[in-house]
Design a protein around this motif. Structure first.
Motif, mmCIF file in Angstrom:
data_model
loop_
_atom_site.group_PDB
_atom_site.id
_atom_site.type_symbol
_atom_site.label_atom_id
_atom_site.label_comp_id
_atom_site.label_asym_id
_atom_site.label_seq_id
_atom_site.Cartn_x
_atom_site.Cartn_y
_atom_site.Cartn_z
ATOM 1 N N LEU A 185 46.082 50.163 40.812
ATOM 2 C CA LEU A 185 46.852 50.319 42.046
ATOM 3 C C LEU A 185 46.510 49.229 43.062
ATOM 4 C CD1 LEU A 185 46.749 54.211 42.438
ATOM 5 C CD2 LEU A 185 48.652 52.792 41.664
ATOM 6 N N LEU A 186 45.234 48.865 43.159
ATOM 7 C CA LEU A 186 44.849 47.801 44.088
ATOM 8 C C LEU A 186 45.353 46.434 43.614
ATOM 9 C CD1 LEU A 186 41.223 48.885 45.068
ATOM 10 C CD2 LEU A 186 43.246 48.820 46.547
ATOM 11 N N LEU A 187 45.457 46.253 42.298
ATOM 12 C CA LEU A 187 46.036 45.011 41.779
ATOM 13 C C LEU A 187 47.492 44.885 42.239
ATOM 14 C CD1 LEU A 187 46.019 42.494 39.996
ATOM 15 C CD2 LEU A 187 46.567 43.969 38.039
ATOM 16 N N ILE A 188 48.224 45.976 42.156
ATOM 17 C CA ILE A 188 49.612 45.978 42.633
ATOM 18 C C ILE A 188 49.654 45.659 44.120
ATOM 19 C CG2 ILE A 188 51.671 47.402 42.966
ATOM 20 C CD1 ILE A 188 50.862 48.947 40.443
ATOM 21 N N ALA A 189 48.740 46.277 44.899
ATOM 22 C CA ALA A 189 48.696 46.026 46.342
ATOM 23 C C ALA A 189 48.392 44.562 46.633
ATOM 24 C CB ALA A 189 47.651 46.929 46.989
ATOM 25 N N CYS A 190 47.475 43.974 45.870
ATOM 26 C CA CYS A 190 47.132 42.556 46.064
ATOM 27 C C CYS A 190 48.332 41.659 45.769
ATOM 28 C CB CYS A 190 45.958 42.170 45.159
ATOM 29 S SG CYS A 190 44.366 42.823 45.679
ATOM 30 N N LEU A 191 49.064 41.970 44.698
ATOM 31 C CA LEU A 191 50.228 41.159 44.334
ATOM 32 C C LEU A 191 51.324 41.271 45.392
ATOM 33 C CD1 LEU A 191 50.420 41.922 40.489
ATOM 34 C CD2 LEU A 191 49.530 39.864 41.621
ATOM 35 N N VAL A 192 51.516 42.481 45.919
ATOM 36 C CA VAL A 192 52.532 42.679 46.961
ATOM 37 C C VAL A 192 52.132 41.961 48.246
ATOM 38 C CG1 VAL A 192 53.630 44.402 48.446
ATOM 39 C CG2 VAL A 192 53.353 44.862 45.996
ATOM 40 N N ALA A 193 50.844 42.056 48.605
ATOM 41 C CA ALA A 193 50.362 41.451 49.849
ATOM 42 C C ALA A 193 50.115 39.953 49.715
ATOM 43 C CB ALA A 193 49.082 42.151 50.296
ATOM 44 N N GLY A 194 50.125 39.441 48.487
ATOM 45 C CA GLY A 194 49.873 38.025 48.277
ATOM 46 C C GLY A 194 48.415 37.637 48.420
ATOM 47 N N ALA A 195 47.510 38.584 48.188
ATOM 48 C CA ALA A 195 46.072 38.300 48.293
ATOM 49 C C ALA A 195 45.609 37.489 47.093
ATOM 50 C CB ALA A 195 45.280 39.610 48.374
ATOM 51 N N SER A 196 44.868 36.441 47.346
ATOM 52 C CA SER A 196 44.377 35.570 46.279
ATOM 53 C C SER A 196 43.335 36.302 45.430
ATOM 54 C CB SER A 196 43.759 34.307 46.880
ATOM 55 O OG SER A 196 43.187 33.511 45.874
ATOM 56 N N LEU A 197 43.523 36.267 44.115
ATOM 57 C CA LEU A 197 42.628 36.981 43.207
ATOM 58 C C LEU A 197 41.658 36.058 42.480
ATOM 59 C CD1 LEU A 197 45.192 39.472 41.635
ATOM 60 C CD2 LEU A 197 43.399 40.003 43.288
ATOM 61 N N GLY A 198 41.721 34.768 42.748
ATOM 62 C CA GLY A 198 40.840 33.832 42.053
ATOM 63 C C GLY A 198 40.651 32.563 42.850
ATOM 64 N N GLY A 199 40.042 31.581 42.181
ATOM 65 C CA GLY A 199 39.770 30.327 42.854
ATOM 66 C C GLY A 199 38.553 30.378 43.753
ATOM 67 N N TYR A 200 37.689 31.380 43.528
ATOM 68 C CA TYR A 200 36.503 31.548 44.368
ATOM 69 C C TYR A 200 35.363 30.664 43.859
ATOM 70 C CZ TYR A 200 39.080 35.947 45.136
ATOM 71 O OH TYR A 200 40.040 36.889 45.368
ATOM 72 N N SER A 201 34.387 30.473 44.706
ATOM 73 C CA SER A 201 33.189 29.740 44.316
ATOM 74 C C SER A 201 32.307 30.625 43.440
ATOM 75 C CB SER A 201 32.409 29.303 45.551
ATOM 76 O OG SER A 201 31.899 30.434 46.240
ATOM 77 N N GLY A 202 31.348 30.003 42.765
ATOM 78 C CA GLY A 202 30.414 30.765 41.945
ATOM 79 C C GLY A 202 29.602 31.735 42.777
ATOM 80 N N GLU A 203 29.259 31.344 43.984
ATOM 81 C CA GLU A 203 28.503 32.225 44.874
ATOM 82 C C GLU A 203 29.307 33.475 45.204
ATOM 83 O OE1 GLU A 203 26.439 32.169 49.340
ATOM 84 O OE2 GLU A 203 27.417 30.374 48.541
ATOM 85 N N THR A 204 30.615 33.292 45.440
ATOM 86 C CA THR A 204 31.465 34.440 45.757
ATOM 87 C C THR A 204 31.532 35.412 44.580
ATOM 88 O OG1 THR A 204 32.819 33.188 47.323
ATOM 89 C CG2 THR A 204 33.811 35.152 46.363
ATOM 90 N N TRP A 205 31.648 34.875 43.351
ATOM 91 C CA TRP A 205 31.687 35.749 42.180
ATOM 92 C C TRP A 205 30.375 36.503 42.012
ATOM 93 C CZ3 TRP A 205 35.990 37.264 40.282
ATOM 94 C CH2 TRP A 205 37.107 36.422 40.235
ATOM 95 N N LEU A 206 29.260 35.859 42.315
ATOM 96 C CA LEU A 206 27.967 36.546 42.235
ATOM 97 C C LEU A 206 27.886 37.676 43.259
ATOM 98 C CD1 LEU A 206 25.456 33.578 41.704
ATOM 99 C CD2 LEU A 206 26.082 35.371 40.060
ATOM 100 N N LYS A 207 28.430 37.440 44.450
ATOM 101 C CA LYS A 207 28.422 38.485 45.475
ATOM 102 C C LYS A 207 29.344 39.636 45.078
ATOM 103 C CE LYS A 207 27.178 35.444 49.307
ATOM 104 N NZ LYS A 207 27.637 34.719 50.515
ATOM 105 N N LEU A 208 30.463 39.326 44.449
ATOM 106 C CA LEU A 208 31.350 40.380 43.949
ATOM 107 C C LEU A 208 30.658 41.203 42.871
ATOM 108 C CD1 LEU A 208 34.759 38.463 43.726
ATOM 109 C CD2 LEU A 208 34.226 40.380 45.240
ATOM 110 N N LEU A 209 29.898 40.531 42.009
ATOM 111 C CA LEU A 209 29.146 41.243 40.978
ATOM 112 C C LEU A 209 28.075 42.131 41.598
ATOM 113 C CD1 LEU A 209 28.556 41.698 37.978
ATOM 114 C CD2 LEU A 209 27.062 39.693 38.040
#
Length: 282
Positions: A185-209
């Protein structure tokens, strides 16, 4: 003990989200998607969890999915409110979850003792003392306030449904279905809102993890574990400890010492929690 670990986990959510360079909705999506992906091998490859998942009846599956929808609504309503109204108002209004929980229990035929109402009100008051309420009146701010209030109500629905499902379903099976639904459901919300789902730095991915492990797998999953024994009222009020907990963790981690109001607010929240626990046990 498990509740303490869960509160510590969700308390890390605020500082980690603030330090993560990604859209808020995308952060909410990735923490649930990563959690579901992390649970997938445990659920699908091990015999007992796979059997527990296969034995879920239609009602339990639908309720688990409904809990996931409520959790997605909580994130989808509250996070945008932070951009429309002040952080103080947004946090203060979203922390009304215990009041919504008690009210929904009453509407569904349960009769919470008077002390549960009093304890819930005391605990919410403690959270408001810490966060404050910005009384700025504008169409934009009122919209944000309404979204935050609805986000608090959605969190109450999530806790109540989880308490019902956990009467018969295991924590692993329930959280896997719940998080998967939330992520979709949040994936659908991101696609509708145009929220970027990638292109992050390695540090950002580590913080998400780190956010996934701390706030989702240790935080929310352990809350789903203990709600069966503690009940929805105690569990929802315990979530209020996230605010002072985040302030104290920020002091230890980032050197950002909490305001003087944090300490009496924590005491008031604990008092409200104690009143509810005592009433529930009685």
């Amino acid at each position: 003990m498990l509740l303490g670990v869960a509160v510590a986990g969700v308390s890390l959510s605020g500082p980690l989200i603030a330090a993560t360079a990604a859209p808020a909705l995308a952060i909410a999506f990735w923490r649930n998607a990563m959690a579901a992906a992390g649970l997938a091998p445990l659920v699908l490859l091990r015999t007992r969890p796979r059997t527990e998942l296969a034995r879920l009846d239609r009602r339990t599956l639908l309720l688990s999915a409904a809990a996931g929808a409520a959790l997605a609504a909580h994130f989808g309503l509250w996070l945008p409110s932070l951009q429309l109204t002040s952080v103080a108002s947004s946090v203060a209004l979203v922390t009304t979850t215990p009041i919504w929980t008690t009210l929904l229990l009453r509407l569904t035929g349960h009769r919470p003792p008077r002390a549960v109402w009093v304890g819930s009100a005391v605990a919410v008051a403690g959270a408001v003392v810490l966060t404050g309420v910005d009384l700025t009146v504008s169409a934009r701010a009122l919209t944000g306030d309404a979204l935050a209030l609805a986000g608090g109500a959605a969190a109450a629905v999530y806790v109540l449904i989880g308490a019902e499902v956990r009467r018969t379903a295991s924590t692993t099976a329930y959280t896997f279905v719940c998080y998967t639904t939330t992520a979709v459901l949040l994936l659908i919300a991101c696609l509708v809102a145009g929220a970027s789902l990638g292109g992050y730095s390695g540090e950002t991915w580590l913080k998400l993890l780190a956010l996934t492990v701390a706030a989702q797998l240790l935080g929310h999953s352990l809350l789903n574990r203990v709600v069966r024994g503690l009940g929805p009222s105690v569990t929802s009020i315990s979530l209020l400890l996230e605010t002072p907990g985040a302030a104290l963790l920020a002091a230890l981690w980032l050197g950002q010492f909490p305001p003087a109001a944090a300490y009496p607010a924590l005491a008031v929240i604990l008092l409200g929690l104690a009143l509810v626990i005592r009433a529930e046990r009685a």
